[in-house]
Design a protein around this motif. Structure first.
Motif, PDB file in Angstrom:
ATOM      1  N   MET A   1      17.858 -36.813  95.801  1.00  0.00           N
ATOM      2  CA  MET A   1      18.710 -37.402  96.727  1.00  0.00           C
ATOM      3  C   MET A   1      18.149 -37.154  97.976  1.00  0.00           C
ATOM      4  SD  MET A   1      22.782 -37.581  95.419  1.00  0.00           S
ATOM      5  CE  MET A   1      22.950 -35.866  95.932  1.00  0.00           C
TER       6      MET A   1
ATOM      7  N   ASN B   1      20.003 -27.313 100.375  1.00  0.00           N
ATOM      8  CA  ASN B   1      19.058 -28.524 100.598  1.00  0.00           C
ATOM      9  C   ASN B   1      18.151 -28.745  99.061  1.00  0.00           C
ATOM     10  OD1 ASN B   1      18.148 -30.710 102.177  1.00  0.00           O
ATOM     11  ND2 ASN B   1      16.267 -29.708 102.086  1.00  0.00           N
TER      12      ASN B   1
ATOM     13  N   ARG C   1      18.414 -31.714  96.752  1.00  0.00           N
ATOM     14  CA  ARG C   1      17.437 -32.803  96.701  1.00  0.00           C
ATOM     15  C   ARG C   1      17.091 -32.890  95.014  1.00  0.00           C
ATOM     16  NH1 ARG C   1      13.519 -34.222 100.404  1.00  0.00           N
ATOM     17  NH2 ARG C   1      14.409 -35.921  99.028  1.00  0.00           N
ATOM     18  N   ALA C   2      17.208 -31.968  94.441  1.00  0.00           N
ATOM     19  CA  ALA C   2      17.084 -31.927  92.606  1.00  0.00           C
ATOM     20  C   ALA C   2      17.895 -32.983  92.208  1.00  0.00           C
ATOM     21  CB  ALA C   2      16.894 -30.807  92.179  1.00  0.00           C
TER      22      ALA C   2
ATOM     23  N   VAL D   1      19.279 -36.311  90.853  1.00  0.00           N
ATOM     24  CA  VAL D   1      18.829 -37.617  90.986  1.00  0.00           C
ATOM     25  C   VAL D   1      20.302 -38.646  91.100  1.00  0.00           C
ATOM     26  CG1 VAL D   1      16.564 -37.268  90.561  1.00  0.00           C
ATOM     27  CG2 VAL D   1      18.122 -37.709  88.731  1.00  0.00           C
TER      28      VAL D   1
ATOM     29  N   SER E   1      17.734 -32.597  85.322  1.00  0.00           N
ATOM     30  CA  SER E   1      16.775 -32.345  86.528  1.00  0.00           C
ATOM     31  C   SER E   1      16.846 -30.935  86.895  1.00  0.00           C
ATOM     32  CB  SER E   1      17.298 -33.313  87.337  1.00  0.00           C
ATOM     33  OG  SER E   1      16.375 -33.309  88.784  1.00  0.00           O
ATOM     34  N   GLY E   2      17.873 -30.120  86.261  1.00  0.00           N
ATOM     35  CA  GLY E   2      17.653 -28.889  86.610  1.00  0.00           C
ATOM     36  C   GLY E   2      18.254 -28.448  87.933  1.00  0.00           C
TER      37      GLY E   2
END
Ligand SMILES: Cc1cc2nc3c(=O)[nH]c(=O)nc-3n(C[C@H](O)[C@H](O)[C@H](O)COP(=O)(O)OP(=O)(O)OC[C@H]3O[C@@H](n4cnc5c(N)ncnc54)[C@H](O)[C@@H]3O)c2cc1C
Ligand code: SF4
Ligand code: SF4
Lengths: 410, 506
Positions: free
Chosen positions: A1, A19, A23-24, A26, A87-88
């Motif tokens: 994201m 952060n 970001r991971a 989705v 997505s972990g």
């Protein structure tokens, strides 16, 4: 994201960690499907994806509100979302960071602050808690219903083994468990003794810090962690003990977190890593010892068992099948339990702070556990045990107590 | 197709970003609070913000309000109020959509059906399930399993997506090659129009008298009605199912093998393809046992009686070998079969492990052009400087190229967007379509201009108007306005790539 963190947090350790985690994500929404609070409330704000979004919003500079705090408070930190996320996304660490920031921006009303303080100070001190517990048991009739959950019934612990062995492990000198269910530690020591492992308890150690951590007392939690590291270090460093073995999966999860929590502390980071690495949940430790264990047990008489797999075990430690395998190998007939991924509502102090949701989850969990009419329900965490026990007449034990019953003393 | 020009007010609410008039939020919120319990109306910024997008997070719009009703009576009351106050309404299920269909309207209300999560009835004799629209797709099959039944359409998002969303998008999945899309597995539904009128379409029988409005409403993306109940067809679980996993050292060869399987008269119950980038992304999460050295793998499933399965598996193995498979493995247990699929089903979000953002495309092409398409995508990767991992419902020619980008880097999303448009145009050129199963939503409005003529689009609007005269249900989605297509056309002339007016369209 996409992320645009605010200047005040950008570039800090917390900011960078948050952060990376954000970001991971989705935004696929898979995690909502296994989130207990989303299942109950059906509101994006009460699911992991929405919580991640709310945290992101705060970290991007929108001031947090009581509303943000409410939706984060409702999160059980069960981490079912992590298990589901393809997505972990490391939700557990993100919510820790988010909660700390929100706490710093939003002042809680006095009654909440008092309750948090009370729980922190009483639950984490062994002497204090033991006393309070005796009073509580006596005054049970006067307490609100939701609090009964925490009071349990006293069971005789039985004798602590006297033998010494070359193989030694450290047990946690826990806070609430020894007072609430001393039988669990004693059973652990006896089972270990039977397979030739001596259980030691270091009196200088104490609460793992999880309670303070959940009640937004980060500093206190870190102090608990440092104290335990100091207490355990000599025996661990000298190789006198082979592992730190913990029989409450909530506490195992916390001690395994020391490495992350103290990663920025130059005096403790390296030792914290060693301690976390050396820590095993009891199920994890006993798994490889199964051949030894099989030599000293008799056939079980209570076999129809419903197993409650605590979130800390399956989602926190990612030990989904360890207890199951152990018990099956020892002759348990494990009954099918629906929605095994779902939290029972105990979640540390959650059952005391969010009684309504906790009771709904408990009812749902108990219905699943009791569905196939077990003789006994087994769990791996003291919190879940007490929380569930208050809602059913069926016997509830820690799984190690069930194994303890099978041990044939030589 | 020639249609009279309609004097349509098609653009009244089509500007989804147009802010509400001052004071409007408060007025509408008050009206709705009078109808619903307090916890069912959200109006604060921090509560509205997390509703700003669905699974396609590059398209965002904060709504004016969110409502979370629990009963059909409440839904009707909300719709009536919105009609009276002229407020756009965007229905929402689980928000896993990948075309921005549930993206809110700035002056509108998001109507979440997430609390409609009860399975009302499973009738094993009639093999039907009656469910509320907020029930998760997978929950239906889980509940039906006790009777040896299952619900066939299985989108990869089935763990989370709702039946209401499936109906609105006519969703497909791995098993749709053999068992059909949502359209073929819904027997009836109940819904409310914008007038708050309950309507029932279809029923428990396989056919219903009159115009087939049921079929019309499946795939209507929340533009015609709000679905409040659905009757689903359940199928008996096949005795056995096995998956063949074949490796290829070239994506083109894998594409040809797909065409060859179908040409051999085999209809697998699933036929999927993943390229090397995709298998690399999912393997760490699922540990499915994919061949990571292969340039592409095919997963082909056979189901039926053990004899049928054994025959079909052998036949598929022969075709795969003849088409250059470098290795073949067959699932040896039910657990392994599920693991093979689990990797495929988690492929999109697993892209998040190798890239911060992905843009999932959804076009279709004739099966025999798969190889051609893959080569073209490879060239586009160089042209746009972005990687693309490929996951296909290969059996029905439905492509899901996942364009990997980083939304934090300026310009990357724009490049990904153009990359995607290029792929879709090529789909149309090759004789395919711009959406297989994810719908048009807000994302593919421009591509709709490529696919359909103005007269066809006008016809779509007139269908919408017949159901929703004031045009308040999910406006600005699915059907592009004339003005929008004109604008898109101008842009294209500028880029010197006018769409292909000479191509046959459908
Ligand atoms: C990782 C991932 C994998 C996916 N894989 C597939 C796949 O294999 N196949 C596939 O077809 N799709 C797939 N999708 C897309 C998506 O899951 C489907 O489109 C799904 O049907 C959307 O359901 P939802 O409940 O999330 O609906 P939402 O996203 O909430 O809404 C989708 C549309 O339906 C409308 N809507 C929702 N509920 C109602 C209702 N009750 N009445 C009227 N309108 C309503 C909304 O207005 C919107 O237009 C995938 C998505 C993700 C994130
Ligand atoms: S930790 Fe548990 S309660 Fe919290 S968001 Fe994740 S799944 Fe939901
Ligand atoms: S499953 Fe993971 S990637 Fe998907 S929304 Fe949840 S946290 Fe984000």
């Amino acid at each position: 994201m996409e992320t645009r963190l605010a200047d005040w947090i950008k570039g800090t350790t917390q900011g960078d960690s948050a952060n990376d985690i954000l970001r991971a994500c989705v935004h696929c929404g898979f995690c909502n499907a296994t989130c207990p609070t989303y299942q109950l409330l059906g509101d994006e704000l009460d699911g992991p994806r929405g919580r991640i979004y709310q945290i992101k919003q705060v970290l991007e500079g929108t001031p947090a509100t009581r509303n943000t705090q409410l939706h984060l408070d409702r999160c059980l930190t069960c981490r079912a979302c992590e298990t589901t996320c393809p997505s972990g996304v490391d939700y557990g660490h993100l919510v820790d960071i988010g909660r700390a920031v929100v706490e710093s921006q939003v002042r809680r009303p006095l009654n909440e602050r008092l309750l948090h303080w009370l729980l922190r100070e009483v639950l984490t001190r062994r002497g204090l808690f033991g006393g309070a517990l005796r009073i509580g048991r006596a005054l049970r009739f006067a307490l609100p219903r939701a609090l009964h959950a925490g009071l349990g019934e006293h069971r005789a612990p039985g004798a602590w083994p006297r033998r010494t062995h070359a193989r030694k492990v450290l047990l946690l000198n826990g806070c609430t468990q020894p007072a609430l269910a001393p039988s669990i530690d004693a059973a652990t020591a006896r089972v270990l003794d039977a397979i030739g492992v001596q259980a030691l308890v270091d009196a200088r150690s104490g609460c793992c810090g999880a309670i303070r951590h959940h009640l937004h007392d980060q500093r206190g939690a870190l102090q608990n962690a440092r104290r335990n590291i100091d207490a355990w270090w000599p025996q661990l460093d000298s190789g006198a003990v082979e592992a730190i073995v913990i029989n409450a999966s909530g506490c195992t999860t916390m001690v395994r977190e020391y490495a992350w929590l103290l990663r920025e502390d130059p005096a403790y980071a390296a030792r914290a890593r060693r301690v976390s690495d050396a820590t095993r949940d009891l199920a994890q430790f006993l798994g490889p010892q199964l051949p030894l264990l099989l030599r000293c047990v008799r056939p079980a008489s209570i076999t129809r068992i419903a197993l409650q797999n605590p979130c800390t075990l399956q989602h926190g430690l990612k030990l989904k099948h360890d207890v199951e395998q152990l018990l099956s190998a020892l002759g348990a007939q494990l009954l099918p339990v629906d929605e095994p991924h779902l939290c029972c509502g105990s979640a540390g102090t959650y059952s005391l702070l969010q009684p309504k949701l906790a009771l709904e989850l408990r009812a749902r969990k108990l219905a699943h556990l009791l569905h196939a009419q077990p003789q006994m329900i087994l769990s791996a965490n003291i919190g879940c045990l007490l929380h569930l026990a208050a809602g059913t007449a069926v016997a509830l034990r820690h799984w190690i107590e069930w194994i303890d019953e099978l041990i044939v003393t030589s | 197709m020639l249609l009279p020009e309609f004097d349509i007010d098609e653009s009244r609410w089509s500007g989804v970003a147009e802010a509400p008039a001052p004071g409007r939020q408060l007025a509408v919120a008050q009206a709705l609070r009078a109808l619903l319990p307090a916890d069912c109306v959200l109006s604060r910024d921090e509560e509205l913000h997390p509703y700003e997008c669905d699974g396609l997070a590059v398209f965002r719009q904060q709504p004016m309000l969110v409502v979370l009703p629990r009963t059909e009576t409440e839904v009707r009351a909300v719709l009536l109020a919105c009609r009276r106050l002229e407020v756009p309404v965007v229905a929402r299920g689980a928000g896993t959509g990948l075309s921005g269909g549930a993206m809110p309207h700035a002056a509108g209300v998001v109507l979440s059906l997430a609390r409609f999560d009860r399975i009302l009835q499973i009738d094993p004799a009639a093999r039907i399930a009656r469910v509320q629209p907020g029930v998760r797709n997978l929950a239906v099959s889980e509940a039906a399993a006790a009777y040896g039944l299952f619900y066939a359409p299985d989108p990869s998002s089935q763990i989370a997506c709702t039946i209401g969303g499936n109906v609105a998008e006519n969703s497909g999945g791995v098993h749709c090659l053999k068992y059909g899309l949502t359209l073929h597995n819904v027997l009836g539904l109940r819904g409310c129009t914008i007038d708050g009128e309950p309507i029932e379409l279809g029923g428990c029988a396989l056919d219903a008298p009159g115009l087939d409005l049921l079929a019309l409403s499946i795939g209507s993306e929340g533009l015609l009605l709000v679905v409040t109940e659905v009757i689903l067809k359940l199928l008996p679980k096949p005795e056995l199912a096995q998956v063949v996993m074949a490796s290829f050292d070239d994506v083109g060869k894998a594409g040809e093998a797909v065409a060859a399987i179908i040409a051999a008269g085999i209809i697998p119950s699933g036929l999927e393809m993943m390229d090397r980038k995709a298998t690399a992304a999912v393997e760490p999460f699922v540990r499915a046992g994919y061949d990571l050295a292969a340039e592409a793998i095919l997963l082909a499933e056979s189901d039926g009686t053990p004899d049928e399965v054994a025959d079909e598996v052998r036949a598929m193995e022969r075709v795969l070998q003849a088409n250059g498979a470098t290795a073949i493995a067959v699932s040896a247990s039910e657990a392994e079969r599920l693991r093979f699929w689990s990797g495929r089903k988690n492929a999109f979000p697993a892209a998040g492990r190798i890239s911060p953002d992905y843009y999932c495309m959804d076009g279709t092409i004739p099966r025999n052009r798969l190889g051609h398409m893959l080569k073209a995508i490879e060239r586009m990767e160089h042209k746009y400087g972005l990687k693309c991992m490929n996951v296909f419902h290969a059996g029905d020619g439905n492509l899901h190229p996942l364009i990997l980008f980083d939304a934090n880097r300026s310009g990357e999303w724009e490049r990904a967007d153009r990359f995607g448009a290029d792929i879709l145009e090529l789909c149309v050129q090759l004789g395919g379509t711009i959406t297989g199963e994810h719908g048009v939503g807000v994302e593919k409005l421009n591509s709709m201009c490529v696919q359909f003529s103005p007269a066809e689009r006008a016809a779509f609007f007139s269908v919408k108007r017949a159901f929703d005269p004031p045009g308040l249900l999910n406006p600005g989605k699915c059907i592009p306005t004339l003005a929008r297509c004109a604008e898109y056309g101008r842009m294209h002339v500028r880029h010197g790539q006018l769409p292909h007016p000479d191509l046959p369209r459908f």
